[in-house]
Design a protein around this motif. Structure first.
Motif, PDB file in Angstrom:
ATOM      1  N   THR A 195       0.942  -1.364   0.323  1.00  0.00           N
ATOM      2  CA  THR A 195       0.167   0.046   0.124  1.00  0.00           C
ATOM      3  C   THR A 195       1.285   1.152  -0.335  1.00  0.00           C
ATOM      4  OG1 THR A 195      -1.703  -0.794   1.249  1.00  0.00           O
ATOM      5  CG2 THR A 195      -1.784   0.878   1.481  1.00  0.00           C
ATOM      6  N   TRP A 196       0.441   2.215  -0.479  1.00  0.00           N
ATOM      7  CA  TRP A 196       1.002   3.214  -0.536  1.00  0.00           C
ATOM      8  C   TRP A 196       0.056   4.490  -0.493  1.00  0.00           C
ATOM      9  CZ3 TRP A 196       1.452  -0.506  -3.981  1.00  0.00           C
ATOM     10  CH2 TRP A 196       3.334  -0.808  -4.359  1.00  0.00           C
ATOM     11  N   ALA A 197       0.741   5.441   0.415  1.00  0.00           N
ATOM     12  CA  ALA A 197      -0.272   6.715   1.079  1.00  0.00           C
ATOM     13  C   ALA A 197       0.218   7.793   0.520  1.00  0.00           C
ATOM     14  CB  ALA A 197      -0.883   6.447   2.409  1.00  0.00           C
ATOM     15  N   PHE A 198       0.347   8.947  -0.141  1.00  0.00           N
ATOM     16  CA  PHE A 198       0.422  10.334   0.051  1.00  0.00           C
ATOM     17  C   PHE A 198      -0.237  11.518   0.553  1.00  0.00           C
ATOM     18  CE2 PHE A 198       1.529   7.305  -3.040  1.00  0.00           C
ATOM     19  CZ  PHE A 198       2.105   7.269  -4.499  1.00  0.00           C
ATOM     20  N   ARG A 199       0.810  12.051   1.376  1.00  0.00           N
ATOM     21  CA  ARG A 199       0.014  13.619   1.835  1.00  0.00           C
ATOM     22  C   ARG A 199       0.712  14.621   0.542  1.00  0.00           C
ATOM     23  NH1 ARG A 199       0.588  15.839   7.284  1.00  0.00           N
ATOM     24  NH2 ARG A 199      -1.434  17.663   7.067  1.00  0.00           N
ATOM     25  N   TYR A 200      -0.451  15.329  -0.128  1.00  0.00           N
ATOM     26  CA  TYR A 200      -0.078  16.652  -0.662  1.00  0.00           C
ATOM     27  C   TYR A 200      -1.109  17.603  -1.298  1.00  0.00           C
ATOM     28  CZ  TYR A 200       2.020  19.398  -4.605  1.00  0.00           C
ATOM     29  OH  TYR A 200       2.179  20.409  -4.526  1.00  0.00           O
ATOM     30  N   SER A 201      -0.538  18.690  -0.829  1.00  0.00           N
ATOM     31  CA  SER A 201      -1.809  19.832  -1.020  1.00  0.00           C
ATOM     32  C   SER A 201      -0.479  20.758  -1.912  1.00  0.00           C
ATOM     33  CB  SER A 201      -2.515  20.006  -0.796  1.00  0.00           C
ATOM     34  OG  SER A 201      -1.814  21.254   0.454  1.00  0.00           O
ATOM     35  N   VAL A 260       5.380   4.017   2.403  1.00  0.00           N
ATOM     36  CA  VAL A 260       4.508   1.779   1.675  1.00  0.00           C
ATOM     37  C   VAL A 260       5.096   1.721   2.796  1.00  0.00           C
ATOM     38  CG1 VAL A 260       7.319   2.102   0.922  1.00  0.00           C
ATOM     39  CG2 VAL A 260       5.152   0.754  -0.439  1.00  0.00           C
ATOM     40  N   VAL A 261       4.106   0.454   2.792  1.00  0.00           N
ATOM     41  CA  VAL A 261       4.223  -0.585   4.006  1.00  0.00           C
ATOM     42  C   VAL A 261       3.791  -2.210   3.370  1.00  0.00           C
ATOM     43  CG1 VAL A 261       3.710   0.980   5.687  1.00  0.00           C
ATOM     44  CG2 VAL A 261       1.552  -0.172   4.300  1.00  0.00           C
ATOM     45  N   GLY A 262       3.834  -3.028   3.473  1.00  0.00           N
ATOM     46  CA  GLY A 262       3.565  -4.564   2.844  1.00  0.00           C
ATOM     47  C   GLY A 262       4.976  -5.005   1.957  1.00  0.00           C
ATOM     48  N   GLN A 263       4.905  -6.403   2.258  1.00  0.00           N
ATOM     49  CA  GLN A 263       6.886  -6.793   1.670  1.00  0.00           C
ATOM     50  C   GLN A 263       7.734  -7.133   1.918  1.00  0.00           C
ATOM     51  OE1 GLN A 263       5.733  -7.263  -2.814  1.00  0.00           O
ATOM     52  NE2 GLN A 263       5.182  -9.210  -2.857  1.00  0.00           N
ATOM     53  N   GLY A 264       7.514  -6.869   3.135  1.00  0.00           N
ATOM     54  CA  GLY A 264       8.690  -6.401   3.906  1.00  0.00           C
ATOM     55  C   GLY A 264       9.407  -4.692   4.142  1.00  0.00           C
ATOM     56  N   GLU A 265       8.287  -3.992   3.200  1.00  0.00           N
ATOM     57  CA  GLU A 265       8.814  -2.556   3.052  1.00  0.00           C
ATOM     58  C   GLU A 265       8.031  -1.639   4.136  1.00  0.00           C
ATOM     59  OE1 GLU A 265       9.090  -0.263  -0.801  1.00  0.00           O
ATOM     60  OE2 GLU A 265       8.270  -2.089  -1.931  1.00  0.00           O
ATOM     61  N   ASP A 266       8.873  -1.025   4.797  1.00  0.00           N
ATOM     62  CA  ASP A 266       7.931  -0.103   5.567  1.00  0.00           C
ATOM     63  C   ASP A 266       8.515   1.295   5.937  1.00  0.00           C
ATOM     64  OD1 ASP A 266       6.561   1.603   7.979  1.00  0.00           O
ATOM     65  OD2 ASP A 266       6.646  -0.806   9.503  1.00  0.00           O
ATOM     66  N   ARG A 267       8.688   2.479   4.604  1.00  0.00           N
ATOM     67  CA  ARG A 267       9.244   2.917   4.701  1.00  0.00           C
ATOM     68  C   ARG A 267       8.678   4.922   4.781  1.00  0.00           C
ATOM     69  NH1 ARG A 267      10.261   4.457  -1.550  1.00  0.00           N
ATOM     70  NH2 ARG A 267      10.030   2.558  -2.541  1.00  0.00           N
ATOM     71  N   LEU A 268       8.901   6.159   4.626  1.00  0.00           N
ATOM     72  CA  LEU A 268       8.506   7.093   5.037  1.00  0.00           C
ATOM     73  C   LEU A 268       9.585   8.114   4.451  1.00  0.00           C
ATOM     74  CD1 LEU A 268       6.465   8.574   5.270  1.00  0.00           C
ATOM     75  CD2 LEU A 268       6.952   8.857   7.460  1.00  0.00           C
ATOM     76  N   VAL A 269       8.814   8.865   2.849  1.00  0.00           N
ATOM     77  CA  VAL A 269       9.839   9.518   2.321  1.00  0.00           C
ATOM     78  C   VAL A 269       9.631  10.803   1.696  1.00  0.00           C
ATOM     79  CG1 VAL A 269      11.055   8.015   1.430  1.00  0.00           C
ATOM     80  CG2 VAL A 269       9.961   8.020   0.358  1.00  0.00           C
ATOM     81  N   PRO A 270      10.250  11.363   1.260  1.00  0.00           N
ATOM     82  CA  PRO A 270       9.515  13.342   0.935  1.00  0.00           C
ATOM     83  C   PRO A 270       9.180  12.640  -0.410  1.00  0.00           C
ATOM     84  CG  PRO A 270      11.908  13.960   1.741  1.00  0.00           C
ATOM     85  CD  PRO A 270      11.175  11.746   2.381  1.00  0.00           C
ATOM     86  N   PHE A 271       8.031  13.315  -0.764  1.00  0.00           N
ATOM     87  CA  PHE A 271       6.866  13.375  -2.117  1.00  0.00           C
ATOM     88  C   PHE A 271       7.107  14.674  -2.851  1.00  0.00           C
ATOM     89  CE2 PHE A 271       2.898  13.686  -4.349  1.00  0.00           C
ATOM     90  CZ  PHE A 271       3.581  12.640  -5.137  1.00  0.00           C
ATOM     91  N   THR A 272       7.704  14.666  -4.249  1.00  0.00           N
ATOM     92  CA  THR A 272       7.647  15.705  -4.794  1.00  0.00           C
ATOM     93  C   THR A 272       7.307  15.334  -6.010  1.00  0.00           C
ATOM     94  OG1 THR A 272      10.586  16.307  -3.890  1.00  0.00           O
ATOM     95  CG2 THR A 272      10.146  16.905  -5.820  1.00  0.00           C
ATOM     96  N   LEU A 273       6.294  16.398  -6.540  1.00  0.00           N
ATOM     97  CA  LEU A 273       5.723  16.366  -7.804  1.00  0.00           C
ATOM     98  C   LEU A 273       6.933  16.411  -8.870  1.00  0.00           C
ATOM     99  CD1 LEU A 273       2.808  19.435  -7.746  1.00  0.00           C
ATOM    100  CD2 LEU A 273       3.577  16.763  -6.577  1.00  0.00           C
ATOM    101  N   LYS A 274       6.338  15.729 -10.180  1.00  0.00           N
ATOM    102  CA  LYS A 274       7.248  15.645 -11.707  1.00  0.00           C
ATOM    103  C   LYS A 274       6.138  16.739 -13.004  1.00  0.00           C
ATOM    104  CE  LYS A 274       9.750  11.663 -10.105  1.00  0.00           C
ATOM    105  NZ  LYS A 274      10.408   9.895 -10.742  1.00  0.00           N
ATOM    106  N   PRO A 275       6.786  17.224 -13.511  1.00  0.00           N
ATOM    107  CA  PRO A 275       5.900  18.397 -14.700  1.00  0.00           C
ATOM    108  C   PRO A 275       5.415  16.769 -15.161  1.00  0.00           C
ATOM    109  CG  PRO A 275       8.649  17.875 -14.594  1.00  0.00           C
ATOM    110  CD  PRO A 275       7.791  17.417 -13.308  1.00  0.00           C
TER     111      PRO A 275
END
Length: 284
Positions: A195-201, A260-275
Motif C-alpha cells: 500500500t502506498w499513501a500520499f499526503r500533498y496539497s 509504503v508498507v507491505g512485502q517487507g517494505e516500511d518506509r516514509l519518504v519526501p514526495f516531490t511532483l514531476k512535470p
C-alpha cells in the motif's frame, strides 16, 4: 471532505476493522473530528482482497451508519488487505460510480480532497488519459480521473512516480487556467500486496493522515491489550483520522511525503511532483 482507512496485516473481519474501534470509520461517518465536515454521508465503499484474481468492491450511496447490507457483509468477510472510504461529495453526484475505492485489475485507489476548478480542468485532464483506459471511466468524480491518469503514467510499475506525474499534470493544467492551488488531498493505492499513501496539497496544508506505530512496539507499551497480540507483526492502519485514542499509537504523516508498507517494505519518504512529459503537454 471524506474519510478513509487502509488496513494490511493478518486477516480480520471487516466489522473489526470498520465498526469495532472506539472512533471507528463508521462512527466517523457521523462524527468526524478532523475532517472539513463532521458528517460524511454521501455514500461509502469498501474493497478487499481474497483468493480471487481481483479485489472485491462494495459501494453504496447509503450513509455508512445506516446501511444494513454493510453490517451484514462486514460480519462475514475476512481479509488481510482492506480499503474503506466514506464520501462527502463536492460537486459530483451522489451515485455509486462516484464512490471510492476505484478498481482496475488488481489495483484499488481512493482519495480525500479535491481538484480545484474541476469544471475548468476536467477536459484537459480526461484527454490525457490513455485511449485504452478512457472507456473505463464510469462516473463524474475527479478521483476516478486521477486514478486513470496514474494508470496512464505507469501506476502498475512505479506508483510514486505515477502519482507524482499525475498531480504534476493537475497543477500544470490548473495554473494555466489561473487556479492558484489546483490540488488538495491524500491518496491511497494498493495492488493487494503493498500500500502506498500520499499526503500533498498545492498550498502546503494537506488533509490529515496518520499511520499506526509498529505492532511489536505497541505490544511492549501495552502488554495488556489483547488486540495487539491478535494481529500480525506487520499489521498497519493508515487513516484520515485516528480510530482510537491509545497514546503513542498514531503518527501523523508529514506534509509532502508518502509511505509504503507491505512485502517487507516500511518506509516514509519526501514526495516531490514531476512535470508532465513533453508528449502529454503537446496533446493538451
Amino acid at each position: 471532505m471524506c474519510r478513509w482507512l487502509a488496513y494490511s496485516g493478518s486477516p480480520a473481519l471487516l466489522s473489526t476493522i470498520m465498526f469495532s474501534p472506539a472512533h471507528s470509520l463508521v462512527e466517523q461517518s457521523l462524527h468526524s473530528k478532523l475532517g472539513a465536515e463532521a458528517t460524511n454521508g454521501d455514500g461509502f465503499g469498501v474493497g478487499w482482497y481474497d483468493d480471487g484474481p481481483t479485489p472485491g468492491v462494495f459501494r453504496s450511496i447509503e450513509p455508512a451508519w445506516n446501511d444494513q447490507n454493510l453490517k451484514e457483509l462486514s460480519g462475514h468477510v475476512r481479509s488481510g488487505h482492506v480499503f474503506a472510504h466514506l464520501r462527502a461529495a463536492i460537486g459530483s453526484a451522489v451515485q455509486q460510480t462516484n464512490c471510492h475505492p476505484f478498481r482496475h485489475g488488481r489495483w484499488l485507489f481512493m482519495h480525500n480532497g479535491f481538484v480545484d476548478g474541476w469544471d475548468l480542468v476536467k477536459r484537459d485532464l480526461v484527454l490525457a488519459v490513455d485511449e485504452s483506459l478512457y472507456p473505463k471511466i464510469a462516473g463524474q468524480a475527479d478521483t476516478e480521473v486521477l486514478f486513470y491518469l496514474a494508470l496512464t503514467f505507469g501506476l502498475e510499475d512505479d506508483p510514486p512516480d505515477a502519482i507524482a506525474r499525475t498531480i504534476g499534470l493537475v497543477e500544470a493544467v490548473g495554473r494555466e487556467k489561473g487556479i492558484i492551488n489546483p490540488f488538495q488531498g491524500t491518496i491511497a493505492t494498493t495492488d493487494g500486496e503493498r500500500t502506498w499513501a500520499f499526503r500533498y496539497s498545492s498550498e502546503g496544508k494537506s488533509r490529515s493522515l496518520f499511520y499506526t506505530t509498529q505492532i511489536p512496539t505497541l505490544r511492549q507499551m501495552y502488554p495488556d491489550r489483547e488486540i495487539l497480540f491478535e494481529v500480525s507483526d506487520d499489521a498497519r492502519l493508515i487513516v484520515s483520522e485516528p480510530i482510537g485514542d491509545l497514546p503513542g499509537a498514531w503518527n501523523e504523516v508529514p506534509e509532502s511525503s508518502y509511505g509504503v508498507v507491505g512485502q517487507g517494505e516500511d518506509r516514509l519518504v519526501p514526495f516531490t511532483l514531476k512535470p508532465p512529459s513533453a508528449a502529454v503537454s503537446m496533446n493538451l
